[in-house]
Design a protein around this motif. Sequence first.
Motif, PDB file in Angstrom:
ATOM      1  N   GLY A  53       0.815  -1.215   0.000  1.00  0.00           N
ATOM      2  CA  GLY A  53       0.000   0.000   0.000  1.00  0.00           C
ATOM      3  C   GLY A  53       0.846   1.262   0.000  1.00  0.00           C
ATOM      4  O   GLY A  53       0.619   2.176  -0.798  1.00  0.00           O
ATOM      5  N   SER A  54       1.851   1.301   0.859  1.00  0.00           N
ATOM      6  CA  SER A  54       2.687   2.506   0.913  1.00  0.00           C
ATOM      7  C   SER A  54       3.672   2.547  -0.260  1.00  0.00           C
ATOM      8  O   SER A  54       3.929   3.605  -0.833  1.00  0.00           O
ATOM      9  CB  SER A  54       3.423   2.600   2.244  1.00  0.00           C
ATOM     10  N   TRP A  55       4.235   1.401  -0.628  1.00  0.00           N
ATOM     11  CA  TRP A  55       5.176   1.372  -1.750  1.00  0.00           C
ATOM     12  C   TRP A  55       4.475   1.801  -3.044  1.00  0.00           C
ATOM     13  O   TRP A  55       5.039   2.534  -3.853  1.00  0.00           O
ATOM     14  CB  TRP A  55       5.765  -0.032  -1.911  1.00  0.00           C
ATOM     15  N   GLY A  56       3.254   1.381  -3.214  1.00  0.00           N
ATOM     16  CA  GLY A  56       2.500   1.742  -4.412  1.00  0.00           C
ATOM     17  C   GLY A  56       2.214   3.225  -4.514  1.00  0.00           C
ATOM     18  O   GLY A  56       1.929   3.736  -5.597  1.00  0.00           O
ATOM     19  N   GLN A  57       2.293   3.937  -3.398  1.00  0.00           N
ATOM     20  CA  GLN A  57       2.031   5.375  -3.387  1.00  0.00           C
ATOM     21  C   GLN A  57       3.308   6.211  -3.544  1.00  0.00           C
ATOM     22  O   GLN A  57       3.231   7.428  -3.631  1.00  0.00           O
ATOM     23  CB  GLN A  57       1.324   5.776  -2.091  1.00  0.00           C
ATOM     24  N   THR A  58       4.469   5.564  -3.585  1.00  0.00           N
ATOM     25  CA  THR A  58       5.708   6.329  -3.733  1.00  0.00           C
ATOM     26  C   THR A  58       5.839   6.816  -5.170  1.00  0.00           C
ATOM     27  O   THR A  58       5.278   6.237  -6.104  1.00  0.00           O
ATOM     28  CB  THR A  58       6.949   5.484  -3.376  1.00  0.00           C
ATOM     29  N   THR A  59       6.600   7.864  -5.329  1.00  0.00           N
ATOM     30  CA  THR A  59       6.811   8.421  -6.666  1.00  0.00           C
ATOM     31  C   THR A  59       7.812   7.565  -7.441  1.00  0.00           C
ATOM     32  O   THR A  59       8.622   6.851  -6.839  1.00  0.00           O
ATOM     33  CB  THR A  59       7.365   9.850  -6.569  1.00  0.00           C
ATOM     34  N   PRO A  60       7.770   7.648  -8.754  1.00  0.00           N
ATOM     35  CA  PRO A  60       8.776   6.926  -9.537  1.00  0.00           C
ATOM     36  C   PRO A  60      10.200   7.329  -9.147  1.00  0.00           C
ATOM     37  O   PRO A  60      11.096   6.481  -9.120  1.00  0.00           O
ATOM     38  CB  PRO A  60       8.461   7.321 -10.983  1.00  0.00           C
ATOM     39  N   LYS A  61      10.399   8.582  -8.814  1.00  0.00           N
ATOM     40  CA  LYS A  61      11.732   9.034  -8.409  1.00  0.00           C
ATOM     41  C   LYS A  61      12.166   8.314  -7.131  1.00  0.00           C
ATOM     42  O   LYS A  61      13.303   7.827  -7.034  1.00  0.00           O
ATOM     43  CB  LYS A  61      11.747  10.542  -8.180  1.00  0.00           C
ATOM     44  N   ALA A  62      11.298   8.242  -6.142  1.00  0.00           N
ATOM     45  CA  ALA A  62      11.636   7.575  -4.878  1.00  0.00           C
ATOM     46  C   ALA A  62      11.903   6.095  -5.113  1.00  0.00           C
ATOM     47  O   ALA A  62      12.842   5.524  -4.536  1.00  0.00           O
ATOM     48  CB  ALA A  62      10.516   7.766  -3.859  1.00  0.00           C
ATOM     49  N   ARG A  63      11.116   5.473  -5.957  1.00  0.00           N
ATOM     50  CA  ARG A  63      11.332   4.053  -6.260  1.00  0.00           C
ATOM     51  C   ARG A  63      12.675   3.846  -6.938  1.00  0.00           C
ATOM     52  O   ARG A  63      13.413   2.923  -6.599  1.00  0.00           O
ATOM     53  CB  ARG A  63      10.223   3.519  -7.162  1.00  0.00           C
ATOM     54  N   SER A  64      12.985   4.706  -7.901  1.00  0.00           N
ATOM     55  CA  SER A  64      14.259   4.550  -8.609  1.00  0.00           C
ATOM     56  C   SER A  64      15.431   4.765  -7.662  1.00  0.00           C
ATOM     57  O   SER A  64      16.446   4.075  -7.764  1.00  0.00           O
ATOM     58  CB  SER A  64      14.347   5.484  -9.814  1.00  0.00           C
ATOM     59  N   GLU A  65      15.310   5.698  -6.716  1.00  0.00           N
ATOM     60  CA  GLU A  65      16.381   5.907  -5.737  1.00  0.00           C
ATOM     61  C   GLU A  65      16.592   4.661  -4.885  1.00  0.00           C
ATOM     62  O   GLU A  65      17.726   4.271  -4.622  1.00  0.00           O
ATOM     63  CB  GLU A  65      16.062   7.114  -4.857  1.00  0.00           C
ATOM     64  N   CYS A  66      15.513   4.011  -4.473  1.00  0.00           N
ATOM     65  CA  CYS A  66      15.627   2.766  -3.698  1.00  0.00           C
ATOM     66  C   CYS A  66      16.291   1.671  -4.523  1.00  0.00           C
ATOM     67  O   CYS A  66      17.165   0.944  -4.026  1.00  0.00           O
ATOM     68  CB  CYS A  66      14.252   2.299  -3.234  1.00  0.00           C
ATOM     69  N   LEU A  67      15.881   1.544  -5.768  1.00  0.00           N
ATOM     70  CA  LEU A  67      16.448   0.509  -6.617  1.00  0.00           C
ATOM     71  C   LEU A  67      17.918   0.774  -6.929  1.00  0.00           C
ATOM     72  O   LEU A  67      18.721  -0.166  -7.009  1.00  0.00           O
ATOM     73  CB  LEU A  67      15.636   0.380  -7.905  1.00  0.00           C
ATOM     74  N   LEU A  68      18.290   2.046  -7.075  1.00  0.00           N
ATOM     75  CA  LEU A  68      19.698   2.371  -7.294  1.00  0.00           C
ATOM     76  C   LEU A  68      20.543   2.058  -6.065  1.00  0.00           C
ATOM     77  O   LEU A  68      21.674   1.577  -6.180  1.00  0.00           O
ATOM     78  CB  LEU A  68      19.851   3.839  -7.701  1.00  0.00           C
ATOM     79  N   LYS A  69      19.993   2.293  -4.865  1.00  0.00           N
ATOM     80  CA  LYS A  69      20.703   1.923  -3.635  1.00  0.00           C
ATOM     81  C   LYS A  69      20.896   0.412  -3.579  1.00  0.00           C
ATOM     82  O   LYS A  69      21.959  -0.075  -3.198  1.00  0.00           O
ATOM     83  CB  LYS A  69      19.941   2.403  -2.394  1.00  0.00           C
TER      84      LYS A  69
END
Length: 84
Positions: A53-69
Amino acid sequence: MQNLLLINGELIAGEGEKQPVYNPATGEVLLEIAEASAAQVDAAVQAADRAFGSWGQTTPKARSECLLKLADVIEAHAEEFARL
């Protein structure tokens, strides 16, 4: 080698049957890792469902930052992964 389960943000020991992990080059048993019990699998699925639920509400930018980490951590441990 880390041999714990990550469930709901916590590393915990599996409560199921132990499975050997072999060195593919020698056949030697490196360690035994306990599988998750049915209750632990249920807990992991419930935690993932809550997180969705919360992950689905994150922005594409925030998701990409997590994936880059995550990619950075994988790269930092590349030699260990290659040995495994």
